[in-house]
Design an enzyme around this catalytic site. Structure first.
Site, PDB file in Angstrom:
ATOM      1  N   GLU A 316     -14.645  56.563  -5.896  1.00 46.79           N
ATOM      2  CA  GLU A 316     -15.050  57.370  -7.050  1.00 46.79           C
ATOM      3  C   GLU A 316     -16.345  58.120  -6.746  1.00 46.79           C
ATOM      4  OE1 GLU A 316     -15.428  55.220 -10.736  1.00 46.79           O
ATOM      5  OE2 GLU A 316     -15.512  57.075 -11.917  1.00 46.79           O
ATOM      6  N   LYS A 337     -18.561  49.161 -17.695  1.00 44.43           N
ATOM      7  CA  LYS A 337     -17.771  47.940 -17.447  1.00 44.43           C
ATOM      8  C   LYS A 337     -18.672  46.774 -17.031  1.00 44.43           C
ATOM      9  CE  LYS A 337     -13.203  49.849 -16.270  1.00 44.43           C
ATOM     10  NZ  LYS A 337     -13.379  51.319 -16.213  1.00 44.43           N
TER      11      LYS A 337
END
Lengths: 415, 93
Positions: A316, A337
């Site tokens: 990412e 998260k």
């Protein structure tokens, strides 16, 4: 077709049942405080798990539903109904006065009624009993949550469930926006729900070796996205919903508008069932920018997919660099998260709500537990401390999935 | 305790009803008990009476009274055949 033209999509309602807040207000306060909802799990057979941790929501179905109704609702549907009700109340929508054929429901879920499935298998295989509950099919089916929301509000337009693993919630929101834009509907309740904290599901994820090793000193710090010492993801449960409306429909009834949903990019890796590709993720971000009609320079914050697996975070990071170029280093990118865990099919919806609520409040939520930087992850991940008093005009939320479905959403400030 | 009283216990708990509403002539559908609920209810009835309901639940059970008569019939049949197994068939092996 750009989402901006000709029919614009307003976000008029937000609702969450999350591990770190049962309201958007509480969620934002905890995000700013950097409070993690990851904790040792109190579930049957936890002693047989390697990593008996998870981000459980402080949620009891019996506080919201009477006994006869509870029997028909898996935990995933209970949480979905409560989060959707919050979004409806927040939007001040009254479906009794709407043309309900022009309203719809769009829900993402990866595993559907996992608790029901687990319990059903226990009855037939472990107890060797024939007493499978008569509601088993209806509580475990993946579209149960969407169906109940539609029934509760009498919504007679499209009722859709998307299951694209960890991007399901983002796909559900993005596809809902597309339906408004295309002119099929004027109002969509869209979101995601997941209740995966059962022994069977946790064991299956452990077997993939993707679950974080619990931090011995502080279990709440076990999920460490982008950190050198990251060891994997931590599962979480919850639901998040938005009320989306065609712009003039919202303004005609004097609705308060949280944001405009302007960008939605959807691509597929078509490569490996688990291993993500830089190309696929970058293409999804570019597609979202294109549909918003935005230059990458306009994005002020990215809520990353940031699962804290070795693979995802490095890929990412590389994808963000590919899309944003040199500007990537000056762009705040955080993985919430680290606090609410990975809500799988609900993750994309929850993180889109977080991105919108952060923009409204001028905050950038942090990536917690990022003390040891990874040389392969060298962006501004907003480590350890939230930023407040920040002006955000456009925010991006990334969701990537096993199976390779990449979904990226962009919201812009209303003015 | 009569079969009706036992049913009043179970139904008032499971369906949020007052015991008074669980009257012999009350329609099950009006009490919020649909066909799937009735199947789940049979598990509770099996437990309470240590019965094994092997046959299909008749489709003409429409009132509380019908259900009382159905259970009484099963109980009578079981007392004639005491080795029929009862609820033990649900025990773990």
């Amino acid at each position: 077709m750009p989402l901006r033209e000709p029919r614009r999509v307003a976000v008029t309602g937000l609702g969450v049942v999350a591990p770190i807040g049962d309201s958007v207000e509480a969620l934002c306060a905890n995000l700013v405080a950097g409070r993690s909802g990851i904790r040792p799990l109190d579930i049957p057979l936890r002693e047989a798990l390697r990593s008996p941790i998870g981000a459980s929501a402080d949620f009891r179905g019996d506080a919201h539903f009477a006994v006869p109704r509870l029997r028909m609702l898996d935990r995933v549907s209970q949480m979905a109904l409560v989060a959707a009700a919050q979004a409806v109340a927040d939007a001040n929508l009254n479906f009794g006065t709407e043309n309900r054929d022009r309203c719809g429901v769009s829900v993402g879920s990866g595993m559907g009624g996992a608790e029901t499935t687990d319990e059903g298998y226990h009855i037939i295989y472990a107890e060797r009993s024939d007493r499978v509950k008569p509601y088993t099919v209806l509580t475990s089916m993946t579209n149960a949550a969407a169906s109940w929301i539609g029934i509760d509000y009498g919504i007679t337009g499209p009722n859709l469930t998307y299951s694209t693993a960890c991007s399901s919630g983002a796909v559900a929101v993005g596809e809902a926006a597309r339906r408004i834009q295309s002119g099929d509907v004027d109002v969509m309740l869209a979101g995601g729900a997941e209740a995966p904290l059962t022994f069977g599901v946790l064991r299956a994820w452990e077997a993939m070796r993707t679950i974080a090793t619990p931090d011995a000193q502080d279990p709440s710090a076990s999920c460490r996205p982008f950190a050198r010492n990251r060891t994997g993801l931590v599962l979480g449960e919850g639901a998040a919903f938005v009320a989306l409306e065609e712009w003039s429909h919202a303004t005609a009834r004097g609705a308060r508008i949280h944001a405009q949903l302007t960008g939605y990019g959807l691509t597929t890796d078509a490569a490996h069932i688990t291993r993500p590709t830089v190309e696929g993720q970058a293409a999804a971000m570019r597609a979202a920018l294109r549909s918003a009609g935005l230059d990458h320079g306009a994005v002020d914050y990215v809520n990353a997919h940031g699962t804290a697996t070795l693979q995802n975070d490095a890929v990412e990071t590389a994808a963000i660099k590919e899309v944003f170029g040199a500007r990537a280093y000056a762009l705040p990118v955080s993985s919430t998260k680290s606090m609410h865990g990975h809500l799988l099919g609900a993750a994309g919806a929850l993180e889109f709500v977080i991105a919108v609520a952060s923009m409204e409040r001028g905050i950038v939520p942090p990536t917690m537990h990022l003390e040891l930087p990874d040389p392969a992850c060298d962006l501004d991940y907003v480590p350890e401390r939230a930023r407040t008093g920040v002006r955000l005009n456009a925010v991006m939320s990334n969701s990537f999935a096993f199976g390779g479905t990449n979904a990226v959403l962009i919201a812009e400030a209303r003015d | 305790m009569s079969t009706l009283e036992t049913l009043q216990d179970i139904l008032s708990d499971e369906f949020n009803l007052t015991r008074e509403r669980v009257a012999p002539d009350a329609k099950l559908a009006a009490l919020g008990v649909d066909s799937l609920d009735l199947l789940e209810l049979m598990f509770k009835i099996e437990d309470r009476y240590r019965l094994a309901i092997r046959d299909d639940v008749p489709s003409d059970l429409t009132t509380v009274g019908d259900l009382v008569r159905f259970i009484d019939r099963l109980l009578a049949a079981q007392s004639k055949a005491p080795d029929s197994g009862g609820a033990d068939r649900h025990a773990a092996p």
